[in-house]
Scaffold this active site. Structure first.
Site: not given
Ligand SMILES: C[S@@+](CC[C@H](N)C(=O)[O-])C[C@H]1O[C@@H](n2cnc3c(N)ncnc32)[C@H](O)[C@@H]1O
Length: 199
Positions: A86
């Protein structure tokens, strides 16, 4: 060896005061994969660490989101962003909104690169931080990066909409994965007086 301290200090300076020290302490580039995609002219353009290390490093410390996976990593070339690191100011604003304090137990949903989990661990400690990622490859990569960088938080592979009951209750649940509704599991697994922060 490229200078990472200058770019890191400049990025930290742009963050809310309570999180500047964390952005100085946690090297974002240690969590960013060797290939990322940045939005240029409305479409994702790849940057490769090996081919253009200066541009890659500049992107790691720019205040913009970096796509770190396209199309669930299937190589289809469709170009859908399925995981991103992000935008740093968004990360910091969400952490600020979480009002994290040492002593809190924190559950993060959406590990992605592991960078946000490292920032949380910087504040509350790695032993008090759990993060859940639905994509096994991303979870494995983030686990390795967190261990290597010195914040060995628990990275759980699974569907974060279910929270992570074995570690409950949490004082804070911070989701970086977008949801249409706040899953009840997050509320149920949050201690009385706790906080859930989600986009
Ligand atoms: C915006 S990115 C996260 C950024 C992260 N926190 C970082 O510091 O790089 C959102 C993440 O949420 C994961 N995601 C989406 N749906 C999810 C779920 N139901 N449970 C866990 N992870 C999920 C995606 O695979 C993705 O890697």
């Amino acid at each position: 060896m490229r200078d990472t301290e200058g770019p890191r200090a400049r990025l930290a300076e742009a963050m809310p005061p309570a999180w500047r020290a964390a952005f100085l302490a946690v090297p974002r580039h240690a969590f960013i994969p060797d290939t990322v995609w940045v939005r240029r002219g409305g479409r994702p353009v790849a940057l490769h660490r090996r081919h253009d290390p200066d541009a890659w490093l500049a992107a790691c410390y720019a205040d913009e989101p970096l796509a770190v996976q396209l199309d669930d990593g299937d190589g289809s070339g469709r170009g859908y962003v399925t995981s991103s690191a992000s935008m740093p100011t968004t990360v910091a604003l969400m952490l600020d909104a979480a009002h994290l304090r040492p002593g809190h137990r924190v559950l993060e949903i959406g590990t992605g690169t592991g960078f946000n989990a490292a920032l949380i661990a910087w504040r509350v400690g790695a032993a008090a931080t759990t993060t859940v990622e639905i994509d096994p490859g991303l979870a494995q990569r983030a686990r390795a990066a967190l261990n290597a960088a010195g914040w060995p938080v628990e990275v759980v592979t699974g569907d974060g909409t279910r929270g992570h009951a074995p570690g409950a209750p949490y004082d804070r649940v911070v989701s970086t994965a977008a949801v249409h509704r706040v899953p009840y599991a997050w509320v149920a697994q949050t201690a009385p007086g706790g906080r859930v922060v989600t986009p």
